[in-house]
Design a protein around this motif. Sequence first.
Motif, PDB file in Angstrom:
ATOM      1  N   GLN A 157       0.832  -1.196   0.000  1.00 49.39           N
ATOM      2  CA  GLN A 157       0.000   0.000   0.000  1.00 49.39           C
ATOM      3  C   GLN A 157       0.869   1.249   0.000  1.00 49.39           C
ATOM      4  O   GLN A 157       1.985   1.234   0.471  1.00 49.39           O
ATOM      5  CB  GLN A 157      -0.882   0.016   1.260  1.00 49.39           C
ATOM      6  N   GLY A 158       0.366   2.326  -0.557  1.00 51.43           N
ATOM      7  CA  GLY A 158       1.115   3.585  -0.536  1.00 51.43           C
ATOM      8  C   GLY A 158       1.011   4.317  -1.845  1.00 51.43           C
ATOM      9  O   GLY A 158       0.234   3.932  -2.731  1.00 51.43           O
ATOM     10  N   LEU A 159       1.814   5.343  -1.964  1.00 52.36           N
ATOM     11  CA  LEU A 159       1.760   6.223  -3.125  1.00 52.36           C
ATOM     12  C   LEU A 159       2.051   5.476  -4.423  1.00 52.36           C
ATOM     13  O   LEU A 159       1.398   5.688  -5.435  1.00 52.36           O
ATOM     14  CB  LEU A 159       2.771   7.359  -2.925  1.00 52.36           C
ATOM     15  N   GLY A 160       3.048   4.565  -4.371  1.00 49.35           N
ATOM     16  CA  GLY A 160       3.438   3.810  -5.565  1.00 49.35           C
ATOM     17  C   GLY A 160       2.270   3.031  -6.123  1.00 49.35           C
ATOM     18  O   GLY A 160       1.954   3.115  -7.316  1.00 49.35           O
ATOM     19  N   LEU A 161       1.578   2.307  -5.276  1.00 50.37           N
ATOM     20  CA  LEU A 161       0.432   1.518  -5.715  1.00 50.37           C
ATOM     21  C   LEU A 161      -0.650   2.438  -6.270  1.00 50.37           C
ATOM     22  O   LEU A 161      -1.285   2.139  -7.283  1.00 50.37           O
ATOM     23  CB  LEU A 161      -0.124   0.696  -4.547  1.00 50.37           C
ATOM     24  N   LEU A 162      -0.825   3.560  -5.567  1.00 56.54           N
ATOM     25  CA  LEU A 162      -1.863   4.498  -5.961  1.00 56.54           C
ATOM     26  C   LEU A 162      -1.654   5.000  -7.385  1.00 56.54           C
ATOM     27  O   LEU A 162      -2.560   5.030  -8.207  1.00 56.54           O
ATOM     28  CB  LEU A 162      -1.817   5.675  -4.982  1.00 56.54           C
ATOM     29  N   ILE A 163      -0.378   5.352  -7.673  1.00 56.83           N
ATOM     30  CA  ILE A 163      -0.087   5.873  -9.013  1.00 56.83           C
ATOM     31  C   ILE A 163      -0.185   4.769 -10.054  1.00 56.83           C
ATOM     32  O   ILE A 163      -0.793   4.934 -11.108  1.00 56.83           O
ATOM     33  CB  ILE A 163       1.302   6.551  -9.031  1.00 56.83           C
ATOM     34  N   THR A 164       0.375   3.591  -9.739  1.00 57.02           N
ATOM     35  CA  THR A 164       0.281   2.473 -10.675  1.00 57.02           C
ATOM     36  C   THR A 164      -1.177   2.115 -10.938  1.00 57.02           C
ATOM     37  O   THR A 164      -1.583   1.894 -12.077  1.00 57.02           O
ATOM     38  CB  THR A 164       0.994   1.221 -10.100  1.00 57.02           C
ATOM     39  N   ASN A 165      -1.952   2.082  -9.866  1.00 56.04           N
ATOM     40  CA  ASN A 165      -3.362   1.754  -9.995  1.00 56.04           C
ATOM     41  C   ASN A 165      -4.099   2.793 -10.835  1.00 56.04           C
ATOM     42  O   ASN A 165      -4.930   2.447 -11.676  1.00 56.04           O
ATOM     43  CB  ASN A 165      -4.002   1.686  -8.596  1.00 56.04           C
ATOM     44  N   GLY A 166      -3.753   4.052 -10.597  1.00 53.80           N
ATOM     45  CA  GLY A 166      -4.352   5.131 -11.371  1.00 53.80           C
ATOM     46  C   GLY A 166      -4.034   4.975 -12.848  1.00 53.80           C
ATOM     47  O   GLY A 166      -4.899   5.131 -13.710  1.00 53.80           O
ATOM     48  N   PHE A 167      -2.783   4.591 -13.109  1.00 51.40           N
ATOM     49  CA  PHE A 167      -2.350   4.391 -14.482  1.00 51.40           C
ATOM     50  C   PHE A 167      -3.146   3.266 -15.137  1.00 51.40           C
ATOM     51  O   PHE A 167      -3.695   3.417 -16.222  1.00 51.40           O
ATOM     52  CB  PHE A 167      -0.852   4.065 -14.489  1.00 51.40           C
ATOM     53  N   VAL A 168      -3.242   2.149 -14.435  1.00 51.83           N
ATOM     54  CA  VAL A 168      -3.960   0.994 -14.984  1.00 51.83           C
ATOM     55  C   VAL A 168      -5.440   1.320 -15.187  1.00 51.83           C
ATOM     56  O   VAL A 168      -6.027   1.011 -16.219  1.00 51.83           O
ATOM     57  CB  VAL A 168      -3.795  -0.221 -14.045  1.00 51.83           C
ATOM     58  N   GLN A 169      -6.019   1.994 -14.177  1.00 48.60           N
ATOM     59  CA  GLN A 169      -7.445   2.322 -14.293  1.00 48.60           C
ATOM     60  C   GLN A 169      -7.714   3.327 -15.415  1.00 48.60           C
ATOM     61  O   GLN A 169      -8.694   3.203 -16.138  1.00 48.60           O
ATOM     62  CB  GLN A 169      -7.944   2.923 -12.978  1.00 48.60           C
ATOM     63  N   GLY A 170      -6.832   4.306 -15.537  1.00 46.94           N
ATOM     64  CA  GLY A 170      -6.989   5.309 -16.583  1.00 46.94           C
ATOM     65  C   GLY A 170      -6.887   4.678 -17.955  1.00 46.94           C
ATOM     66  O   GLY A 170      -7.709   4.924 -18.842  1.00 46.94           O
ATOM     67  N   LEU A 171      -5.883   3.815 -18.112  1.00 45.37           N
ATOM     68  CA  LEU A 171      -5.695   3.109 -19.370  1.00 45.37           C
ATOM     69  C   LEU A 171      -6.904   2.217 -19.645  1.00 45.37           C
ATOM     70  O   LEU A 171      -7.423   2.151 -20.752  1.00 45.37           O
ATOM     71  CB  LEU A 171      -4.417   2.274 -19.298  1.00 45.37           C
ATOM     72  N   GLY A 172      -7.370   1.564 -18.578  1.00 41.39           N
ATOM     73  CA  GLY A 172      -8.529   0.682 -18.700  1.00 41.39           C
ATOM     74  C   GLY A 172      -9.757   1.466 -19.134  1.00 41.39           C
ATOM     75  O   GLY A 172     -10.526   1.017 -19.979  1.00 41.39           O
ATOM     76  N   ALA A 173      -9.914   2.656 -18.547  1.00 37.21           N
ATOM     77  CA  ALA A 173     -11.066   3.476 -18.906  1.00 37.21           C
ATOM     78  C   ALA A 173     -10.989   3.871 -20.374  1.00 37.21           C
ATOM     79  O   ALA A 173     -11.981   3.853 -21.090  1.00 37.21           O
ATOM     80  CB  ALA A 173     -11.113   4.730 -18.028  1.00 37.21           C
ATOM     81  N   GLY A 174      -9.780   4.220 -20.804  1.00 34.18           N
ATOM     82  CA  GLY A 174      -9.597   4.616 -22.196  1.00 34.18           C
ATOM     83  C   GLY A 174      -9.846   3.458 -23.137  1.00 34.18           C
ATOM     84  O   GLY A 174     -10.642   3.550 -24.071  1.00 34.18           O
ATOM     85  N   LEU A 175      -9.165   2.343 -22.882  1.00 34.01           N
ATOM     86  CA  LEU A 175      -9.284   1.199 -23.780  1.00 34.01           C
ATOM     87  C   LEU A 175     -10.629   0.512 -23.639  1.00 34.01           C
ATOM     88  O   LEU A 175     -11.161  -0.034 -24.583  1.00 34.01           O
ATOM     89  CB  LEU A 175      -8.158   0.201 -23.504  1.00 34.01           C
ATOM     90  N   GLY A 176     -11.187   0.558 -22.439  1.00 37.09           N
ATOM     91  CA  GLY A 176     -12.385  -0.232 -22.167  1.00 37.09           C
ATOM     92  C   GLY A 176     -13.667   0.510 -22.474  1.00 37.09           C
ATOM     93  O   GLY A 176     -14.685  -0.081 -22.797  1.00 37.09           O
ATOM     94  N   ILE A 177     -13.638   1.819 -22.363  1.00 37.12           N
ATOM     95  CA  ILE A 177     -14.877   2.538 -22.578  1.00 37.12           C
ATOM     96  C   ILE A 177     -14.832   3.361 -23.852  1.00 37.12           C
ATOM     97  O   ILE A 177     -15.704   3.239 -24.711  1.00 37.12           O
ATOM     98  CB  ILE A 177     -15.219   3.420 -21.357  1.00 37.12           C
ATOM     99  N   ALA A 178     -13.781   4.151 -24.004  1.00 37.03           N
ATOM    100  CA  ALA A 178     -13.726   5.012 -25.182  1.00 37.03           C
ATOM    101  C   ALA A 178     -13.563   4.180 -26.458  1.00 37.03           C
ATOM    102  O   ALA A 178     -14.374   4.275 -27.382  1.00 37.03           O
ATOM    103  CB  ALA A 178     -12.590   6.015 -25.042  1.00 37.03           C
ATOM    104  N   ILE A 179     -12.529   3.343 -26.486  1.00 40.12           N
ATOM    105  CA  ILE A 179     -12.187   2.642 -27.716  1.00 40.12           C
ATOM    106  C   ILE A 179     -13.293   1.723 -28.268  1.00 40.12           C
ATOM    107  O   ILE A 179     -13.595   1.778 -29.452  1.00 40.12           O
ATOM    108  CB  ILE A 179     -10.853   1.865 -27.530  1.00 40.12           C
ATOM    109  N   PRO A 180     -13.927   0.893 -27.423  1.00 47.77           N
ATOM    110  CA  PRO A 180     -14.946  -0.001 -27.981  1.00 47.77           C
ATOM    111  C   PRO A 180     -16.084   0.742 -28.685  1.00 47.77           C
ATOM    112  O   PRO A 180     -16.680   0.227 -29.613  1.00 47.77           O
ATOM    113  CB  PRO A 180     -15.483  -0.752 -26.768  1.00 47.77           C
ATOM    114  N   TYR A 181     -16.398   1.962 -28.223  1.00 47.89           N
ATOM    115  CA  TYR A 181     -17.457   2.718 -28.885  1.00 47.89           C
ATOM    116  C   TYR A 181     -16.909   3.535 -30.042  1.00 47.89           C
ATOM    117  O   TYR A 181     -17.567   3.736 -31.048  1.00 47.89           O
ATOM    118  CB  TYR A 181     -18.157   3.638 -27.890  1.00 47.89           C
TER     119      TYR A 181
END
Lengths: 639, 93
Positions: free
Chosen positions: A328-352
């Motif tokens: 837990q900590g800042l590192g996880l937070l940023i990595t998680n943010g990165f993965v979630q942001g990428l996921g949002a882009g690839l998972g929501i924007a791109i399919p439509y």
Amino acid sequence: MQRILLTGQPNSGKSTFFNSLTGYKALTGNFPGATVSYQIGSLNLMGTLYSIVDLPGAYSLIPSDKAEFETKKFIINEQDSTIVNVVDASVMSRSLEMTIELIELQRPIVVALNMVDSARKKGILIDAKKLAQLLDAPVVETIANHGKGTLDVIRATHGKHIPANATTLRYQRDVENEIVELAEKLPEDLVASFHVPGRTVAIRLLENDPFYVKELERFNGSLLEVVSECQQRLEERHGRPANFVIAAERHNLAMSIFEQVTSFERTKPTLESQLDTIILHPFWGYLILLTVFYLFFTAVFKTGSYFEGFILSQFEALGKLLGGWMSQGLGLLITNGFVQGLGAGLGIAIPYIIPFLVGLSFLEDTGYMARIAFLADNVMHRIGLHGKAVIPFVLGYGCSVPAVMAARNLETRRDQVVAASLSVLVPCSARTVIIFGLVGFYLGPVYAIGLYILNVFVIGALGRIAAMLDPRITPGLVLEIPAYHMPSLKNVAAKTWIRLKDFFTVVIPFLIIGTIALGLLEYYHLDTTVNAALSPLTVTILGLPKAVGTTLIFGIFKKELSLMMLFQALGTNTITDVMTIQQIVTFSVFTVFYIPCISTIAVLYRETGWKNTLGVAFGTTGLAVLLAVTARLVMGIVL
Amino acid sequence: MKSLMELRVGETAKVMKISGGFRMQVQLKNLGFHEGVTVILAKKSAISGPLMVAVNGSNVAIGRGIASKILVSPAGDTTEDAHATDSAHGAAK
């Protein structure tokens, strides 16, 4: 490396020609200091490397807007390139005028006689050999959407032959004398700086071509008088302004060449004209239009939702995996943010967005888009615009960024600004995600459709207001209705890819940064500060939960973030547990209308200037508050 | 001579004169509308919508405002047919 410049009129199949040669490796370039872009790609043919530039389509080399001005400057400056002039064989008489203009530049040139198949279907037979003789330039027959002949065109550029015969390089005697006389009076070093012959410079000056006039003025302003003396003499002798005299000369030349090389064959009424009887019919046409839109958007959402679930579940699994690996900590937070942001882009924007862009290229390439403009003309007139302005609005349902850019194709500045500014109000696919994910999902499709209808009325009303504030009449529609074409998959794919690249480079980084920033806000407990600061708006005026404050801020980065963040901010997957129906409607109305996302603001600034962009940003937010409060009150009464 | 607006659907006519600003004239010329060119009114849309005009093998949509500025002489109307460009000059004076 050999440089090839592709030039041609709109609808000549120039981009298809380009795509058939270079495929997906094309890059988008910008003219220095201008927003006008071109495509550049490379081709390796038998060990020779070619760099091929696809210039924006233009009807003539006399620039009538900024895009054409930049295109022209580019051609003039690229002295070592070979020009490939793509000509639609079925409308050759009109294309030849531009061919003559290009020949006048005295650069190596090859003419690609494109779409010979559809010309033949129309009963137009062109003698390519004879045309080559008359133009003194290689003429190659091509069918670019089948990739036929395109490589032969490239091979033909090897000759680097500059047309030299008199057919295209001499006008009627008295006009020609005037041109030669003016050319002799032009200072040699000025002519040399253009790298085109003095005769051509003289012709262009007589035509008031702003490109040459500007340079002449800078070089020696007094020479403008010499030009206008020549113009006056031409006008006296021909009874009309000099630029019309020159245009008529070139037209006559083109017609004479056209008549010598073309023969006609009687053909049965084509399937096409019969198709247009139905597709442009005052009643059936609109019914077909609605059906096409309905099928289009249904297909986009069906495909989109199918892939969305799959992609999102992959990223969710990845997020869980990361949680296990990292402490837990800042590192996880940023990595998680990165993965979630990428996921949002690839998972929501791109399919439509991918199916939307594919469908859009399909509508354009078949020729249906121009017909939409035809059908929409009288509706668009009611909001002070004309038919062509429907295109930014249609694009707006996919994404506001291309919508704003498409407004550039309108004729007047007023129309460009009005269409660009109003098109950002059209719910883009991101806002559609909110409408469907929130309103459609929790309140049912009737509410979702209601929101779309409200949106159309609001845009219509604003258009009318704009028309009343600025009653300069729009010049009206003049638009070529291209022949129907079977779109080639290669071209559709290339077009989709070029547009999609903007999403990868602009949108996804913003999504990632946005997600990380929200994570950080939470980590440092700044979200409560933001929420508190926004609470006069969110709680007092709109009557929403305090926690939606941050989601609205993130919606500015990318609209669908509002919805994704809403789940996160409220800490639930079932919105109805924490928000009433009244609140959901108010929130949705607000997010649909308020300030455009940051990518849209950037492009709006580029296209319409900062004053208008600020106006749009504040105007839409004000509008959103007004409409959301109204929705709140109305829902309060209804429920 | 009448305006493009007044043609019947399917009627063939010769363009006699195009009025309006230079910008619009260039736009129309680029699409093949020159004095002396033969055009066919291919379609008229509902109420106040645009016209579709066939010229040199391509179809062009023209709003009614612009169409009213294009003067034509219907085929068979021989009096004005002969020297299209010259008579256009006459009309301009």
